[in-house]
Design a protein around this motif. Structure first.
Motif, PDB file in Angstrom:
ATOM      1  N   LEU A  59      91.468 -40.683 -27.930  1.00  0.00           N
ATOM      2  CA  LEU A  59      90.208 -40.040 -28.448  1.00  0.00           C
ATOM      3  C   LEU A  59      89.480 -40.940 -28.509  1.00  0.00           C
ATOM      4  CD1 LEU A  59      89.911 -37.304 -28.715  1.00  0.00           C
ATOM      5  CD2 LEU A  59      90.995 -36.983 -30.475  1.00  0.00           C
ATOM      6  N   GLU A  60      89.299 -41.905 -29.199  1.00  0.00           N
ATOM      7  CA  GLU A  60      87.866 -42.474 -30.407  1.00  0.00           C
ATOM      8  C   GLU A  60      87.196 -42.698 -29.075  1.00  0.00           C
ATOM      9  OE1 GLU A  60      90.954 -42.445 -30.393  1.00  0.00           O
ATOM     10  OE2 GLU A  60      91.088 -42.060 -33.356  1.00  0.00           O
ATOM     11  N   GLN A  61      87.937 -43.538 -28.132  1.00  0.00           N
ATOM     12  CA  GLN A  61      86.895 -43.697 -26.819  1.00  0.00           C
ATOM     13  C   GLN A  61      86.248 -42.930 -25.977  1.00  0.00           C
ATOM     14  OE1 GLN A  61      89.400 -47.267 -24.798  1.00  0.00           O
ATOM     15  NE2 GLN A  61      89.169 -48.345 -27.107  1.00  0.00           N
ATOM     16  N   ILE A  62      86.617 -42.404 -25.880  1.00  0.00           N
ATOM     17  CA  ILE A  62      85.725 -41.292 -24.456  1.00  0.00           C
ATOM     18  C   ILE A  62      85.136 -40.228 -25.791  1.00  0.00           C
ATOM     19  CG2 ILE A  62      87.647 -39.345 -25.064  1.00  0.00           C
ATOM     20  CD1 ILE A  62      87.486 -40.207 -21.023  1.00  0.00           C
ATOM     21  N   ALA A  63      85.176 -39.944 -27.142  1.00  0.00           N
ATOM     22  CA  ALA A  63      84.644 -38.629 -27.513  1.00  0.00           C
ATOM     23  C   ALA A  63      82.989 -39.259 -27.317  1.00  0.00           C
ATOM     24  CB  ALA A  63      85.077 -38.540 -28.281  1.00  0.00           C
ATOM     25  N   PRO A  64      82.383 -40.421 -27.865  1.00  0.00           N
ATOM     26  CA  PRO A  64      80.809 -41.026 -27.912  1.00  0.00           C
ATOM     27  C   PRO A  64      81.178 -40.533 -26.262  1.00  0.00           C
ATOM     28  CG  PRO A  64      81.996 -42.464 -28.816  1.00  0.00           C
ATOM     29  CD  PRO A  64      83.231 -41.540 -27.901  1.00  0.00           C
ATOM     30  N   ILE A  65      81.901 -40.714 -24.875  1.00  0.00           N
ATOM     31  CA  ILE A  65      81.477 -40.529 -23.707  1.00  0.00           C
ATOM     32  C   ILE A  65      81.030 -39.324 -23.174  1.00  0.00           C
ATOM     33  CG2 ILE A  65      81.797 -41.336 -21.283  1.00  0.00           C
ATOM     34  CD1 ILE A  65      82.876 -43.740 -22.752  1.00  0.00           C
ATOM     35  N   MET A  66      81.576 -38.429 -23.457  1.00  0.00           N
ATOM     36  CA  MET A  66      81.749 -37.049 -23.531  1.00  0.00           C
ATOM     37  C   MET A  66      80.726 -36.276 -24.188  1.00  0.00           C
ATOM     38  SD  MET A  66      85.512 -35.792 -22.933  1.00  0.00           S
ATOM     39  CE  MET A  66      86.911 -35.873 -21.734  1.00  0.00           C
ATOM     40  N   VAL A  67      80.332 -36.515 -25.563  1.00  0.00           N
ATOM     41  CA  VAL A  67      79.137 -36.000 -26.312  1.00  0.00           C
ATOM     42  C   VAL A  67      77.824 -36.510 -25.179  1.00  0.00           C
ATOM     43  CG1 VAL A  67      78.536 -36.645 -28.227  1.00  0.00           C
ATOM     44  CG2 VAL A  67      80.423 -36.164 -28.500  1.00  0.00           C
ATOM     45  N   LEU A  80      86.242 -29.961 -24.969  1.00  0.00           N
ATOM     46  CA  LEU A  80      87.562 -29.666 -25.100  1.00  0.00           C
ATOM     47  C   LEU A  80      88.551 -30.496 -25.508  1.00  0.00           C
ATOM     48  CD1 LEU A  80      88.847 -27.061 -25.129  1.00  0.00           C
ATOM     49  CD2 LEU A  80      89.233 -27.627 -22.973  1.00  0.00           C
ATOM     50  N   LEU A  81      89.125 -30.685 -26.412  1.00  0.00           N
ATOM     51  CA  LEU A  81      90.599 -30.957 -26.733  1.00  0.00           C
ATOM     52  C   LEU A  81      91.274 -31.089 -25.534  1.00  0.00           C
ATOM     53  CD1 LEU A  81      92.521 -33.289 -27.723  1.00  0.00           C
ATOM     54  CD2 LEU A  81      92.429 -31.793 -29.503  1.00  0.00           C
ATOM     55  N   ASP A  82      92.251 -30.858 -25.133  1.00  0.00           N
ATOM     56  CA  ASP A  82      93.059 -30.032 -24.291  1.00  0.00           C
ATOM     57  C   ASP A  82      94.739 -30.379 -24.456  1.00  0.00           C
ATOM     58  OD1 ASP A  82      94.053 -28.406 -22.116  1.00  0.00           O
ATOM     59  OD2 ASP A  82      94.175 -30.350 -20.629  1.00  0.00           O
ATOM     60  N   HIS A  83      95.230 -29.267 -25.178  1.00  0.00           N
ATOM     61  CA  HIS A  83      96.592 -29.077 -25.443  1.00  0.00           C
ATOM     62  C   HIS A  83      96.430 -30.112 -26.681  1.00  0.00           C
ATOM     63  CE1 HIS A  83      98.634 -27.178 -22.362  1.00  0.00           C
ATOM     64  NE2 HIS A  83      97.452 -27.475 -21.120  1.00  0.00           N
ATOM     65  N   GLY A  84      95.789 -29.805 -27.627  1.00  0.00           N
ATOM     66  CA  GLY A  84      96.113 -30.673 -28.698  1.00  0.00           C
ATOM     67  C   GLY A  84      97.483 -30.425 -29.428  1.00  0.00           C
ATOM     68  N   LYS A  85      98.305 -30.927 -29.561  1.00  0.00           N
ATOM     69  CA  LYS A  85      99.692 -30.753 -30.162  1.00  0.00           C
ATOM     70  C   LYS A  85      99.762 -30.754 -31.553  1.00  0.00           C
ATOM     71  CE  LYS A  85     102.258 -30.118 -26.010  1.00  0.00           C
ATOM     72  NZ  LYS A  85     103.089 -28.870 -25.532  1.00  0.00           N
ATOM     73  N   SER A  86      99.140 -31.439 -32.144  1.00  0.00           N
ATOM     74  CA  SER A  86      99.094 -31.837 -33.133  1.00  0.00           C
ATOM     75  C   SER A  86      97.873 -31.515 -34.476  1.00  0.00           C
ATOM     76  CB  SER A  86      99.316 -33.674 -33.688  1.00  0.00           C
ATOM     77  OG  SER A  86      98.422 -34.020 -33.219  1.00  0.00           O
ATOM     78  N   PHE A  87      98.116 -31.147 -35.658  1.00  0.00           N
ATOM     79  CA  PHE A  87      97.140 -30.208 -36.007  1.00  0.00           C
ATOM     80  C   PHE A  87      96.190 -32.179 -36.251  1.00  0.00           C
ATOM     81  CE2 PHE A  87      95.514 -30.768 -40.795  1.00  0.00           C
ATOM     82  CZ  PHE A  87      94.278 -29.177 -40.581  1.00  0.00           C
ATOM     83  N   SER A  88      96.617 -33.391 -36.075  1.00  0.00           N
ATOM     84  CA  SER A  88      95.763 -34.015 -36.362  1.00  0.00           C
ATOM     85  C   SER A  88      94.746 -34.545 -35.173  1.00  0.00           C
ATOM     86  CB  SER A  88      96.290 -35.539 -36.549  1.00  0.00           C
ATOM     87  OG  SER A  88      95.785 -36.922 -35.810  1.00  0.00           O
ATOM     88  N   ALA A  89      95.075 -34.314 -34.302  1.00  0.00           N
ATOM     89  CA  ALA A  89      94.094 -34.560 -32.867  1.00  0.00           C
ATOM     90  C   ALA A  89      93.175 -33.776 -33.486  1.00  0.00           C
ATOM     91  CB  ALA A  89      95.307 -34.264 -31.650  1.00  0.00           C
ATOM     92  N   THR A  90      93.230 -32.015 -33.290  1.00  0.00           N
ATOM     93  CA  THR A  90      92.941 -31.102 -32.902  1.00  0.00           C
ATOM     94  C   THR A  90      91.242 -31.295 -34.243  1.00  0.00           C
ATOM     95  OG1 THR A  90      94.037 -29.367 -34.775  1.00  0.00           O
ATOM     96  CG2 THR A  90      93.494 -29.352 -32.586  1.00  0.00           C
ATOM     97  N   MET A  91      91.839 -32.330 -35.264  1.00  0.00           N
ATOM     98  CA  MET A  91      90.736 -32.770 -36.807  1.00  0.00           C
ATOM     99  C   MET A  91      89.760 -33.550 -35.686  1.00  0.00           C
ATOM    100  SD  MET A  91      90.970 -30.331 -39.038  1.00  0.00           S
ATOM    101  CE  MET A  91      92.091 -28.758 -37.404  1.00  0.00           C
ATOM    102  N   LYS A  92      90.329 -34.405 -35.542  1.00  0.00           N
ATOM    103  CA  LYS A  92      90.005 -35.166 -34.714  1.00  0.00           C
ATOM    104  C   LYS A  92      89.108 -35.570 -34.061  1.00  0.00           C
ATOM    105  CE  LYS A  92      92.914 -39.795 -35.246  1.00  0.00           C
ATOM    106  NZ  LYS A  92      93.863 -40.874 -34.966  1.00  0.00           N
ATOM    107  N   ALA A  93      89.161 -34.580 -32.858  1.00  0.00           N
ATOM    108  CA  ALA A  93      88.184 -33.927 -31.887  1.00  0.00           C
ATOM    109  C   ALA A  93      86.774 -33.644 -32.331  1.00  0.00           C
ATOM    110  CB  ALA A  93      89.082 -33.366 -31.033  1.00  0.00           C
ATOM    111  N   MET A  94      87.786 -32.232 -33.663  1.00  0.00           N
ATOM    112  CA  MET A  94      86.014 -31.993 -34.079  1.00  0.00           C
ATOM    113  C   MET A  94      85.333 -33.176 -34.872  1.00  0.00           C
ATOM    114  SD  MET A  94      87.672 -28.937 -35.449  1.00  0.00           S
ATOM    115  CE  MET A  94      89.275 -27.134 -35.519  1.00  0.00           C
ATOM    116  N   LYS A  95      85.654 -33.926 -35.779  1.00  0.00           N
ATOM    117  CA  LYS A  95      84.598 -34.581 -35.781  1.00  0.00           C
ATOM    118  C   LYS A  95      84.324 -34.871 -34.729  1.00  0.00           C
ATOM    119  CE  LYS A  95      85.321 -38.253 -39.540  1.00  0.00           C
ATOM    120  NZ  LYS A  95      86.583 -39.208 -40.025  1.00  0.00           N
TER     121      LYS A  95
END
Ligand SMILES: [Zn+2]
Length: 291
Positions: A59-67, A80-95
């Motif tokens: 996620l950390e590598q693709i996020a700046p490219i998507m932004v 969009l974060l797709d199928h965030g299953k963990s709380f941590s992934a959803t928080m990371k995506a927002m950040k």
């Protein structure tokens, strides 16, 4: 293009009777192909990255490219974060700058799904991030290649489908901006002809105040799509077909070439093929000329 919240994008789609395509884009070539298609078709589009795909691209590598893709596009793009299953992934995506997250609590019992989804919504509100929830369960039969472990026999098990009344309550209690529903679609390749419960979808729409989302958009007919859009589907997740079709095209091209094959040529073909498939999808979902 200014950042367009997914929530607003889907409200426009619901009001004007089309669906915004949501593509899993797991690398730069896919992102470029999809954005190119959206600009050529003048279509709004959602780029997503699923937690199940973090093993391919973190996620950390693709996020700046998507932004960057979102900020530089000439059409409305949401990420969009797709199928965030963990709380941590959803928080990371927002950040990391995603303006939408899907929290998929469909594997929990109803009460736990409500509590966990509501918690994500509460935090997302503070950052103007749209939230998609899932009620019911869109299956992932293992022989359909959907990176799931579901037994093939559960494809037709309607007990996994979304309950229309519960859907109304779920949206009210959680505050989600969009709801993914189960009414006969499956993730991956369809092992037999899909039999969508369009009547149920209409009942869900009548009970729910937010746009609905279809997962498992690969392999349905144009009629299935238009019926679903008529009954409230405003976002369609699409990946499997595209991933297979583009690989088939690349295989043909590689076999045809007798000489050296340079990677940059494969890369350009990849972008082109993803773009061609995405354009077809945009026309099928009616999102072309809607940006
Ligand atoms: Zn899905």
């Amino acid at each position: 293009m200014p950042n367009v919240p997914m929530k607003e994008m889907l409200q426009d789609a619901a009001a004007r009777g089309y669906a915004v395509p949501c593509f899993n884009a797991i690398n730069l070539d896919m992102i470029r192909g999809i954005i190119q298609a959206a600009e050529e078709e003048n279509s709004p589009v959602i780029l997503c990255h699923a937690e199940i795909h973090f093993k391919y691209t973190p996620l950390e590598q693709i996020a700046p490219i998507m932004v960057a893709a979102m900020n530089n596009a000439k059409v409305p793009v949401s990420i969009l974060l797709d199928h965030g299953k963990s709380f941590s992934a959803t928080m990371k995506a927002m950040k990391l700058g995603f303006n939408a997250v899907m929290f998929d609590g469909s594997e929990y019992n109803y009460e736990d799904n409500v509590q966990r989804t509501a918690e994500v919504v509460k935090i997302a509100r503070e950052f103007d991030v749209s939230v998609e929830g899932e009620l019911g369960y869109v299956t992932r039969p293992v022989s359909g290649g959907a990176e799931g472990a579901d037994d093939d026999s559960i494809i037709d098990d309607t007990s996994y489908y979304t309950d229309p009344e519960q859907a109304g309550e779920f949206v009210e209690r959680t505050g989600v901006d969009a709801l993914a529903v189960a009414f006969g679609t499956v993730h991956g390749v369809y092992l037999k002809k899909p039999n969508l419960d369009i009547h149920r979808l209409g009942q869900i729409r009548d009970n729910v105040a937010v746009p609905l989302v279809m997962h498992g958009g690969s392999g349905l007919s144009e009629v299935d799509f238009s019926d679903s859009i008529h009954q409230g589907i405003a976002k369609i997740n699409y990946y499997t077909n595209m991933a297979l079709k583009v690989s088939d095209k690349l295989r043909e091209q590689l076999i045809e070439k007798q000489e050296h094959v340079f990677y940059h040529d494969i890369m350009m073909s990849t972008i082109h093929e993803f773009s061609e498939d995405a354009r077809q999808v945009m026309r099928m979902f009616g999102s072309h000329q809607k940006a």
